[in-house]
Scaffold this active site. Structure first.
Site: not given
Length: 170
Positions: A58, A95
Site C-alpha cells: 500500500r 513480532e
C-alpha cells in the site's frame, strides 16, 4: 478535508481482536487523494526530495501519488524474492520471527534524497528496516510519510531520528 471520515474500519480482520483501518475508500475519491498530496506538500518540500520509496504494497500507492505531485521518480521496497535483477536486502525482526525486504541495486544513486511512504505506521519495524536498507546503498532519508499512525504501538520511537509525518492518528 477530514481524512479520518474516509478511513473504513473492519473489526476482527485479518484476525480476531484486530481493528483493521483501511484507506481504500480514499482511493475512489480524487479530492481525498488530492488532499493527501496537499497535506504532505505542506510538510516536505519538493526541492529536498529526489525519489519516493513505497513500502510493499500500500505504500506504493502513496509514493505514486506524491511522486506524481512532485514530478519525481518512485521506487519499490518489496519482500524478498519479488524484484527482478540484482537486489540489496535487509532482514529484520518482526513480532513472531524475521522478515526480509529488498530494493533493486541500481535504483538509488549515492546521495539521493529519499522520502519513504507507507499507508500505516504500527510498530515501526518495517519502516526502520526500510531506512537502513536505503542508507545501506547510499541513499539519504528525507523522512517518512504515513497516512495512518497507530500511536499506541509507538512506531515513531524506532524512526524518531528522521522527519516523520502522519495524517491521521489513532
Amino acid at each position: 478535508m477530514n481524512l479520518r471520515d474516509k478511513i473504513a474500519e473492519y473489526p476482527n480482520f485479518p484476525k480476531k481482536g484486530i481493528l483493521f483501518r483501511d484507506f481504500s475508500p480514499i482511493l475512489k475519491d480524487p479530492s481525498a487523494m488530492e488532499s493527501i498530496a496537499d497535506e504532505f506538500s505542506k510538510y516536505f518540500h519538493p526541492k529536498n526530495i529526489d525519489i519516493f520509496a513505497g513500502i510493499e504494497s500500500r505504500g506504493f500507492i502513496l509514493a505514486c501519488i506524491l511522486a506524481t505531485r512532485y514530478n519525481k521518480g518512485m521506487m519499490m521496497i518489496r519482500k524478498a524474492g519479488k524484484l527482478p535483477g540484482k537486489t540489496t536486502k535487509i532482514s529484520y525482526t518482526i513480532e513472531y520471527g524475521k522478515d526480509t525486504i529488498e530494493i533493486q541495486k541500481d535504483i538509488i544513486e549515492e546521495g539521493q534524497r529519499v522520502l519513504i511512504c507507507d499507508d500505516l505506521l504500527a510498530t515501526g519495524g518495517t519502516a526502520k528496516a526500510a531506512a537502513k536498507l536505503i542508507e545501506k546503498v547510499g541513499g539519504k532519508i528525507v523522512g517518512f510519510a504515513f497516512i495512518i499512525e497507530l500511536t499506541d504501538l509507538n512506531g515513531m520511537k524506532g524512526i524518531s531520528k528522521y522527519d516523520c509525518k502522519s495524517l491521521v492518528k489513532y
